[in-house]
Design a protein around this motif. Structure first.
Motif, PDB file in Angstrom:
ATOM      1  N   ASP A 122       0.838  -1.194   0.000  1.00  0.00           N
ATOM      2  CA  ASP A 122       0.000   0.000   0.000  1.00  0.00           C
ATOM      3  C   ASP A 122       0.877   1.250   0.000  1.00  0.00           C
ATOM      4  OD1 ASP A 122       0.976   0.254   2.613  1.00  0.00           O
ATOM      5  OD2 ASP A 122      -0.863  -0.489   3.536  1.00  0.00           O
ATOM      6  N   GLY A 123       0.243   2.400  -0.158  1.00  0.00           N
ATOM      7  CA  GLY A 123       0.926   3.670   0.033  1.00  0.00           C
ATOM      8  C   GLY A 123       1.642   4.261  -1.160  1.00  0.00           C
ATOM      9  N   ARG A 124       1.553   3.607  -2.316  1.00  0.00           N
ATOM     10  CA  ARG A 124       2.243   4.178  -3.472  1.00  0.00           C
ATOM     11  C   ARG A 124       1.555   3.783  -4.769  1.00  0.00           C
ATOM     12  NH1 ARG A 124       8.152   2.302  -3.119  1.00  0.00           N
ATOM     13  NH2 ARG A 124       8.369   3.851  -4.753  1.00  0.00           N
ATOM     14  N   GLU A 125       1.815   4.594  -5.787  1.00  0.00           N
ATOM     15  CA  GLU A 125       1.385   4.282  -7.146  1.00  0.00           C
ATOM     16  C   GLU A 125       2.620   4.113  -8.020  1.00  0.00           C
ATOM     17  OE1 GLU A 125      -1.207   7.309  -8.630  1.00  0.00           O
ATOM     18  OE2 GLU A 125      -2.331   7.450  -6.743  1.00  0.00           O
ATOM     19  N   GLN A 126       2.568   3.123  -8.897  1.00  0.00           N
ATOM     20  CA  GLN A 126       3.598   2.919  -9.909  1.00  0.00           C
ATOM     21  C   GLN A 126       2.889   2.958 -11.260  1.00  0.00           C
ATOM     22  OE1 GLN A 126       7.383   1.395  -8.445  1.00  0.00           O
ATOM     23  NE2 GLN A 126       6.445   3.372  -8.031  1.00  0.00           N
ATOM     24  N   ASN A 127       2.786   4.149 -11.822  1.00  0.00           N
ATOM     25  CA  ASN A 127       2.016   4.370 -13.042  1.00  0.00           C
ATOM     26  C   ASN A 127       2.911   4.238 -14.276  1.00  0.00           C
ATOM     27  OD1 ASN A 127      -0.448   5.201 -11.603  1.00  0.00           O
ATOM     28  ND2 ASN A 127       0.771   6.976 -10.995  1.00  0.00           N
ATOM     29  N   THR A 128       2.452   3.476 -15.240  1.00  0.00           N
ATOM     30  CA  THR A 128       3.185   3.347 -16.501  1.00  0.00           C
ATOM     31  C   THR A 128       2.689   4.432 -17.454  1.00  0.00           C
ATOM     32  OG1 THR A 128       3.445   0.971 -16.190  1.00  0.00           O
ATOM     33  CG2 THR A 128       3.755   1.822 -18.418  1.00  0.00           C
ATOM     34  N   ILE A 129       3.625   5.263 -17.918  1.00  0.00           N
ATOM     35  CA  ILE A 129       3.293   6.455 -18.697  1.00  0.00           C
ATOM     36  C   ILE A 129       3.997   6.393 -20.049  1.00  0.00           C
ATOM     37  CG2 ILE A 129       3.438   8.994 -18.727  1.00  0.00           C
ATOM     38  CD1 ILE A 129       3.443   8.887 -15.651  1.00  0.00           C
ATOM     39  N   GLN A 130       3.315   6.868 -21.074  1.00  0.00           N
ATOM     40  CA  GLN A 130       3.859   6.885 -22.441  1.00  0.00           C
ATOM     41  C   GLN A 130       3.903   8.316 -22.958  1.00  0.00           C
ATOM     42  OE1 GLN A 130       1.400   4.968 -25.373  1.00  0.00           O
ATOM     43  NE2 GLN A 130       2.990   4.932 -26.944  1.00  0.00           N
ATOM     44  N   LEU A 131       4.935   8.617 -23.716  1.00  0.00           N
ATOM     45  CA  LEU A 131       4.979   9.861 -24.477  1.00  0.00           C
ATOM     46  C   LEU A 131       5.677   9.580 -25.801  1.00  0.00           C
ATOM     47  CD1 LEU A 131       8.138  11.112 -24.044  1.00  0.00           C
ATOM     48  CD2 LEU A 131       7.162  11.518 -21.789  1.00  0.00           C
ATOM     49  N   VAL A 132       5.411  10.409 -26.792  1.00  0.00           N
ATOM     50  CA  VAL A 132       5.930  10.191 -28.146  1.00  0.00           C
ATOM     51  C   VAL A 132       6.677  11.436 -28.598  1.00  0.00           C
ATOM     52  CG1 VAL A 132       5.349   9.643 -30.531  1.00  0.00           C
ATOM     53  CG2 VAL A 132       4.004   8.650 -28.663  1.00  0.00           C
ATOM     54  N   SER A 133       7.847  11.228 -29.221  1.00  0.00           N
ATOM     55  CA  SER A 133       8.669  12.338 -29.707  1.00  0.00           C
ATOM     56  C   SER A 133       9.057  12.097 -31.155  1.00  0.00           C
ATOM     57  CB  SER A 133       9.926  12.470 -28.848  1.00  0.00           C
ATOM     58  OG  SER A 133      10.809  13.434 -29.377  1.00  0.00           O
ATOM     59  N   LYS A 134       9.140  13.166 -31.907  1.00  0.00           N
ATOM     60  CA  LYS A 134       9.585  13.070 -33.298  1.00  0.00           C
ATOM     61  C   LYS A 134      11.071  13.388 -33.454  1.00  0.00           C
ATOM     62  CE  LYS A 134       5.057  14.115 -35.337  1.00  0.00           C
ATOM     63  NZ  LYS A 134       4.871  12.716 -35.810  1.00  0.00           N
ATOM     64  N   ASP A 135      11.734  13.804 -32.342  1.00  0.00           N
ATOM     65  CA  ASP A 135      13.143  14.179 -32.465  1.00  0.00           C
ATOM     66  C   ASP A 135      14.019  13.747 -31.289  1.00  0.00           C
ATOM     67  OD1 ASP A 135      12.297  15.900 -30.477  1.00  0.00           O
ATOM     68  OD2 ASP A 135      12.635  17.742 -31.628  1.00  0.00           O
ATOM     69  N   GLY A 136      13.459  13.248 -30.204  1.00  0.00           N
ATOM     70  CA  GLY A 136      14.238  12.855 -29.039  1.00  0.00           C
ATOM     71  C   GLY A 136      14.494  13.973 -28.052  1.00  0.00           C
ATOM     72  N   TYR A 137      13.992  15.178 -28.366  1.00  0.00           N
ATOM     73  CA  TYR A 137      14.221  16.341 -27.501  1.00  0.00           C
ATOM     74  C   TYR A 137      12.910  16.946 -26.988  1.00  0.00           C
ATOM     75  CZ  TYR A 137      18.717  16.114 -29.950  1.00  0.00           C
ATOM     76  OH  TYR A 137      19.898  15.691 -30.489  1.00  0.00           O
ATOM     77  N   HIS A 138      11.814  16.726 -27.708  1.00  0.00           N
ATOM     78  CA  HIS A 138      10.535  17.345 -27.366  1.00  0.00           C
ATOM     79  C   HIS A 138       9.432  16.300 -27.468  1.00  0.00           C
ATOM     80  CE1 HIS A 138      13.141  20.390 -29.340  1.00  0.00           C
ATOM     81  NE2 HIS A 138      12.751  21.156 -28.336  1.00  0.00           N
ATOM     82  N   TYR A 139       8.359  16.533 -26.724  1.00  0.00           N
ATOM     83  CA  TYR A 139       7.188  15.676 -26.829  1.00  0.00           C
ATOM     84  C   TYR A 139       5.950  16.513 -26.519  1.00  0.00           C
ATOM     85  CZ  TYR A 139       7.615  15.460 -21.715  1.00  0.00           C
ATOM     86  OH  TYR A 139       7.724  15.782 -20.391  1.00  0.00           O
ATOM     87  N   ASP A 140       4.782  16.006 -26.914  1.00  0.00           N
ATOM     88  CA  ASP A 140       3.554  16.790 -26.784  1.00  0.00           C
ATOM     89  C   ASP A 140       2.832  16.562 -25.463  1.00  0.00           C
ATOM     90  OD1 ASP A 140       3.857  18.007 -29.251  1.00  0.00           O
ATOM     91  OD2 ASP A 140       2.836  16.392 -30.307  1.00  0.00           O
ATOM     92  N   ALA A 141       2.586  15.305 -25.096  1.00  0.00           N
ATOM     93  CA  ALA A 141       1.752  15.042 -23.921  1.00  0.00           C
ATOM     94  C   ALA A 141       2.113  13.693 -23.322  1.00  0.00           C
ATOM     95  CB  ALA A 141       0.278  15.065 -24.312  1.00  0.00           C
TER      96      ALA A 141
END
Length: 477
Positions: free
Chosen positions: A130-149
């Motif tokens: 109990d007591g914690r969250e381990q959330n799996t999150i995804q993001l997508v980048s077209k250049d390796g330096y920036h991403y949208d959401a």
């Protein structure tokens, strides 16, 4: 911490960097955090000719703290660019840290997956069940330096009900036209395992199967990495909670791999015995990726959690930990071998070749040493403080004089043919028999740089220059 909050602390970072840059234990040809703390390598990939090396990063403290994702790039493993941190803990689902993850390239985009850490403090928790969250999150980048959401893929409710709140470190692989994500996990019965999820589009995922073992390989398997080489399947993991067995499993946590008989479509997997990837004091969180030449490249954290030895010498100067040298994996008789990349030969400057066994030779603090024609009895003394011996088929690394709590590590080896050493101010990486056995460790000595070796035919000594690192210009932001 958001991007804007990070920039507000840049003055603090600049002051800390002045202290960091004066430290004589700073490494010359290894990647370190510019300031503060570094741990797991993450999101390793090569995209349009550029190698992206991300890592867990606490820029304003040399001890454990809030994690973001640091970032280096290189085209040749000699010249590096320090980039702006890539992912910040600025979201309700990762507010207590950007934890480990990986990168997967598809259709000219990089898909990143990582663990968002959340810890509750409104009551007393054990932070296991109990007591914690381990959330799996995804993001997508077209250049390796920036991403949208950021997109939430899984929360605790999406993991099997018999798992604890310790499920993390996603890594994605493509097999037979489908995508599979492996996650390290700890069950409520304290058994380590790896969970597999399946997708056809990298967006929607379904639970598929798990990989575990009938043997007792600890209560948690961190940092899983599943890949095929030479027609065989390997699963890299970092098991926690394994008991030492003779000269095996000498660290508090282990770093190694299983060779697997995996039938992923029919949800069947049998793991062979666990094989340690490295026998040194400072090794953890290894991750691989395939580059554009088809090489399987390995990077690891030159450190380990919860050890009873320390790095106080660097902490007092504002930084801690480094990444290992990048290595190429190959397979020989079902076993993984590790060798440094060909590109690193460009670091070599002066060369000395000798057969002298009774004279202490001066060497540079940044050196590569290759010893061949090894005999049944070997003795190597580095800096008058570090001892390597081979006697009755037992190889011993002794760091007691300079280890800050690091003492000995042992490997049983039937025969040693050659030894390659990489020494870098306060780190030592040892490759035995062309990378069949590897030991990685930090040390903190004060003696002059020297070597005295006996029990060999030929020793070649290379002085090495350091990496060229282009620091990020914060005046432009």
């Amino acid at each position: 911490m958001s991007y804007d909050e990070y920039l507000k602390n840049i003055t603090k970072r600049s002051e800390l960097k002045k202290l960091v840059d004066k430290d004589p234990y700073r490494l010359s040809y290894h990647l370190m955090a510019p300031t503060g703390w570094l741990n797991d390598p993450n999101g390793l990939c090569q995209f349009k000719g550029v190698h992206h090396i991300y890592f867990q990063y606490t820029p304003f403290s040399a001890t454990w703290g809030m994690k973001m994702c640091g970032h280096y790039t290189t085209k040749d493993f000699i010249h590096y660019n320090e980039e702006l941190p890539f992912i910040f803990p600025d979201n309700r689902y990762d507010k207590d840290g950007v934890y480990s993850g990986s990168a997967f390239i598809k259709n000219d985009e990089i898909h990143y997956f990582y663990t968002g850490n959340v810890k509750y403090n409104d009551s007393e928790y054990n932070y296991i069940s109990d007591g914690r969250e381990q959330n799996t999150i995804q993001l997508v980048s077209k250049d390796g330096y920036h991403y949208d959401a950021k997109k939430i893929i899984f929360t605790n409710d999406d993991y099997p009900k018999d798992c604890s709140k310790h499920v993390r470190d996603p890594k994605v692989v493509e097999k037979n036209g489908n995508y599979y994500m492996v996650l390290g996990a700890r069950t409520l019965e304290d058994k380590g395992c790896v969970l597999l999820y399946k997708s056809t589009d990298l967006a929607t995922w379904q639970y598929h199967m798990r990989i575990d073992s009938d043997m007792d390989y600890g209560y948690m398997w961190e940092c899983p990495d599943l890949f095929d080489m030479d027609g065989e399947t390997f699963l890299l993991v970092c098991p926690q909670g394994m008991a030492q067995d003779g000269y095996k499993y000498q660290n508090i946590y282990q770093c190694g791999y299983f060779k697997c008989d995996l039938d992923i479509e029919n949800k069947s997997c049998t793991c062979g015995p666990f094989i340690e990837l490295d026998y040194g004091f400072d090794i953890y969180a290894s991750q691989t990726y395939q580059d554009e030449k088809g090489r399987r490249i390995l990077l690891s954290w030159m450190g380990i959690p919860d050890a009873d030895y320390d790095n106080d010498c660097t902490v007092e100067n504002g930084w801690q930990h480094a990444l290992t040298l990048p290595k190429q994996l190959t397979v020989k008789e079902g076993k993984l071998y590790q060798q440094t990349l060909e590109e690193l030969k460009e670091l070599r400057t002066n060369t000395i070749k000798t057969q002298c066994q009774n004279e202490t030779l001066e060497i540079a603090k940044a050196s590569e040493i290759f010893i061949e024609g090894c005999m049944d009895e070997i003795s190597i003394v580095i800096h008058n403080e570090i001892s390597l011996t081979y006697h009755k088929q037992l190889f011993t690394l002794n760091l007691e004089k300079v280890g800050h709590g690091r003492n000995q590590r042992y490997i049983e080896i039937p025969k040693i043919e050659n030894i390659r050493l990489f020494i870098d101010n306060s780190s030592l990486e040892i490759f035995i028999n062309n990378g069949e056995f590897v030991l990685t460790s930090r040390f903190y000595g004060k003696e002059n740089s020297s070597i005295l070796a006996r029990g060999y035919e030929t020793m070649t000594i290379y002085s090495l220059k350091g990496y060229m690192i282009n620091e990020y210009d914060y005046t432009c932001v």
